[in-house]
Design an enzyme around this catalytic site. Structure first.
Site, PDB file in Angstrom:
ATOM      1  N   CYS A  73       0.835  -1.202   0.000  1.00  0.00           N
ATOM      2  CA  CYS A  73       0.000   0.000   0.000  1.00  0.00           C
ATOM      3  C   CYS A  73       0.870   1.252   0.000  1.00  0.00           C
ATOM      4  O   CYS A  73       1.793   1.370   0.804  1.00  0.00           O
ATOM      5  CB  CYS A  73      -0.887   0.000   1.237  1.00  0.00           C
ATOM      6  N   CYS A  79      -0.461   6.178   7.041  1.00  0.00           N
ATOM      7  CA  CYS A  79      -1.842   5.964   7.451  1.00  0.00           C
ATOM      8  C   CYS A  79      -1.893   5.256   8.798  1.00  0.00           C
ATOM      9  O   CYS A  79      -1.068   4.395   9.089  1.00  0.00           O
ATOM     10  CB  CYS A  79      -2.511   5.096   6.386  1.00  0.00           C
ATOM     11  N   CYS A 173      -8.114   1.369  -0.057  1.00  0.00           N
ATOM     12  CA  CYS A 173      -7.600   0.730   1.146  1.00  0.00           C
ATOM     13  C   CYS A 173      -7.583  -0.770   0.902  1.00  0.00           C
ATOM     14  O   CYS A 173      -8.613  -1.362   0.582  1.00  0.00           O
ATOM     15  CB  CYS A 173      -8.473   1.065   2.349  1.00  0.00           C
ATOM     16  N   GLN A 297     -18.473  -8.341  14.244  1.00  0.00           N
ATOM     17  CA  GLN A 297     -17.033  -8.559  14.109  1.00  0.00           C
ATOM     18  C   GLN A 297     -16.587  -8.103  12.719  1.00  0.00           C
ATOM     19  O   GLN A 297     -17.245  -8.421  11.733  1.00  0.00           O
ATOM     20  CB  GLN A 297     -16.711 -10.049  14.282  1.00  0.00           C
ATOM     21  N   TYR A 326     -21.249  -9.870  28.253  1.00  0.00           N
ATOM     22  CA  TYR A 326     -20.905  -8.933  27.167  1.00  0.00           C
ATOM     23  C   TYR A 326     -21.263  -9.579  25.822  1.00  0.00           C
ATOM     24  O   TYR A 326     -20.424  -9.696  24.934  1.00  0.00           O
ATOM     25  CB  TYR A 326     -19.410  -8.569  27.186  1.00  0.00           C
ATOM     26  N   GLU A 347     -25.999  -8.025  28.378  1.00  0.00           N
ATOM     27  CA  GLU A 347     -25.484  -6.961  27.503  1.00  0.00           C
ATOM     28  C   GLU A 347     -26.084  -5.617  27.900  1.00  0.00           C
ATOM     29  O   GLU A 347     -27.232  -5.524  28.299  1.00  0.00           O
ATOM     30  CB  GLU A 347     -25.816  -7.318  26.045  1.00  0.00           C
ATOM     31  N   ASP A 392     -16.588 -11.911  27.175  1.00  0.00           N
ATOM     32  CA  ASP A 392     -15.982 -11.248  26.006  1.00  0.00           C
ATOM     33  C   ASP A 392     -16.058  -9.735  26.198  1.00  0.00           C
ATOM     34  O   ASP A 392     -16.838  -9.052  25.551  1.00  0.00           O
ATOM     35  CB  ASP A 392     -16.723 -11.689  24.727  1.00  0.00           C
ATOM     36  N   CYS A 419      -9.921  -8.796  23.181  1.00  0.00           N
ATOM     37  CA  CYS A 419      -9.274  -8.092  22.060  1.00  0.00           C
ATOM     38  C   CYS A 419      -8.122  -7.234  22.577  1.00  0.00           C
ATOM     39  O   CYS A 419      -7.581  -6.420  21.847  1.00  0.00           O
ATOM     40  CB  CYS A 419     -10.290  -7.249  21.302  1.00  0.00           C
TER      41      CYS A 419
END
Ligand code: SAH
Length: 462
Positions: A73, A79, A173, A297, A326, A347, A392, A419
């Site tokens: 790229c 970026c 992109c 996701q 979650y 949630e 999660d 994550c």
């Protein structure tokens, strides 16, 4: 030698730190250098000096690391979208595994945890199903554009780290499939020619704010979400019609309207402009309806791999009660439902719970229920001890009180999905008196970034 701001130092990069920067030591003093990797020898310019470390940028690469590859790229290195294109993919995977493992060592004080090799992403480009491009009245010029007559008053693209009001006018992109880039080009041409002004991130004036694209991998269809500062149907409707005409792949165009100053592409109001109201995609055997603002996701195929790992670690027989903390739009709950007696999802966001219920209905699943509210308050209302707890949490990890409640509740098994290796490790520190961390599987959902998803399997100590 003491390191000073603006000084140029020659050094070797000996490691990659959490956050993705290369690490060099000058007489034992840590220097973090953006866009470098283990094995680089370089002249670095110190740009920031703190008590315990300094930050530097590459002045000249004297000897490139064997881990380097040519980034495909042209925006790579400028970026903020992905910063690791210059590192070969196998090494990216290994750095990610080590970040998980080292976070557990340094933050959770856990030695020797089994952290498996990172599961790779099936695709390393074109894997993102959602992109958000910002509009700006100040364009960030690439080096070859400096001093040319490039129009600096319009940009539609991705941000450059370190500046908030200048944006790259991104032609394409590589993280999104190619049709997305053709849509981006078409929208850019329309916005540029439009008599409505582009938004200024500093002035907070102007009309065009964001372009959000979503891709259904299963159907190869697209949703276009045009985000504007105010309602003006005359300006947006022709763009929607044009896109529907030009692209058979575009099946849905909506307009989100937001007067908020924050740089978030979510509208206070949404107008449906053309085509269907939502996009439909599939993870494994399950179909999901995705609206412009719902959480999904961002790597659809990667999500399949992630949930397969969750399913394997859950190891259900069919008679278990599962609680899914979650739970978002219920994707994990739905994934596990067929193998459990029942699943209860917790949630905070009302629209996510509504989506979760809808997703159960459309997938013919009737043993899941969902509780809306902050887990801090709702978890204590669960009376039975679940056989399996799935957790999660968002990037920030779990609330201390929730961790305490989990320990009090004492489920036999926990599958923790994260994550953020740092907050995962912090939460493991709280759980480790009561639980054994058996193994961790990192799953790469975000090639060319330093982000990593992990699944951890915990078993209660007897
Ligand atoms: N498990 C889901 C989504 C995980 S994202 C999936 O795989 O798709 C994390 C979710 O936690 C978000 O949906 C967010 O709204 C929710 N959340 C964050 N803080 C919360 C809290 N205090 N109580 C309940 N849910 C919360």
């Amino acid at each position: 030698m003491t390191v000073k701001k603006k000084q140029i130092v020659e050094c070797d990069v000996i490691d990659v730190a959490f956050g993705g920067k290369g690490l060099a030591k000058i007489d034992g003093f840590a220097v973090f250098i953006d866009q470098t990797v283990t094995g680089d020898r370089l002249a670095a310019r110190i740009v920031r000096k703190k008590r315990n470390y300094a930050e530097a940028v590459v002045q000249e690469l004297l000897r490139p690391s064997p881990m380097r590859v040519d980034a495909p790229c042209p925006y790579s290195g400028y970026c903020g979208g992905c910063k690791w294109q210059f590192i070969d993919y196998p090494h990216q995977l290994e750095f990610k595994r080590r970040h998980v493992s080292e976070s557990l060592e340094h933050i959770a004080m856990m030695e020797g945890v089994r952290v498996h090799p990172t599961l790779p992403s099936e695709r390393v480009f074109g894997y993102r199903n959602k992109m958000e491009f910002s509009c700006s009245d100040r364009r960030w010029l690439m080096p070859h554009e400096l001093g040319t007559d490039a129009d600096i008053g319009f940009a539609l693209g991705l941000h450059v780290p370190g500046t908030f009001h200048k944006v790259l006018d991104t032609d394409a992109c590589l993280l999104q499939p190619d049709t997305g880039n053709r849509i981006l080009e078409s929208v850019r041409r329309y916005m540029r020619q439009s008599d409505r002004p582009v938004y200024g991130l500093r002035s907070h004036e102007g009309f065009w704010r964001f372009l959000m694209l979503r891709h259904s991998v299963d159907r190869d269809r697209w949703m276009v979400n045009i985000v504007t500062a105010s309602e003006d149907r005359d300006a947006v409707q022709p763009l929607a019609d044009l896109l529907m005409d030009q692209f058979t792949e575009v099946v849905c165009v909506v307009n989100n309207i937001t007067a908020r100053r924050s740089g978030v592409a979510i509208g206070e109001r949404e107008i449906h402009l053309a085509g269907e109201p939502v996009l439909t995609d599939r993870i494994g055997d399950f179909e999901f309806e995705i609206s412009a603002n719902s959480f999904f996701q961002t790597n659809t195929r990667g999500a399949g791999r992630l949930y397969e790992t969750v399913g394997r670690y859950a190891d259900l027989r069919g008679d278990e009660t599962v609680v899914d903390l979650y739970c978002g739009t219920g994707t994990i709950a739905i994934w596990l439902a067929a193998k459990a007696r029942r699943v209860i999802g917790l949630e905070l966001v009302e629209s996510a719970v509504a989506d979760a219920r809808k997703n159960c209905l459309s997938n013919g699943i009737d043993n899941c229920s969902f509780i809306l509210g902050d887990i801090k308050d709702t978890l204590e209302n669960i009376e039975t001890t679940p056989d399996l707890l799935v957790i999660d949490p968002p990037r920030a990890g779990m609330h201390k009180d929730v961790l305490k409640q989990v320990c009090r509740m004492g489920p036999e098994k926990i599958v923790y999905v994260s994550c953020n290796p740092a907050t995962m490790a912090r939460d493991m520190l709280e759980l480790k008196a009561d639980y054994t961390l058996e193994e961790v599987q990192p799953v790469d959902m975000f090639p060319h970034t330093f982000h990593i998803e992990s699944v951890a399997r915990l078993v209660r100590k007897t």
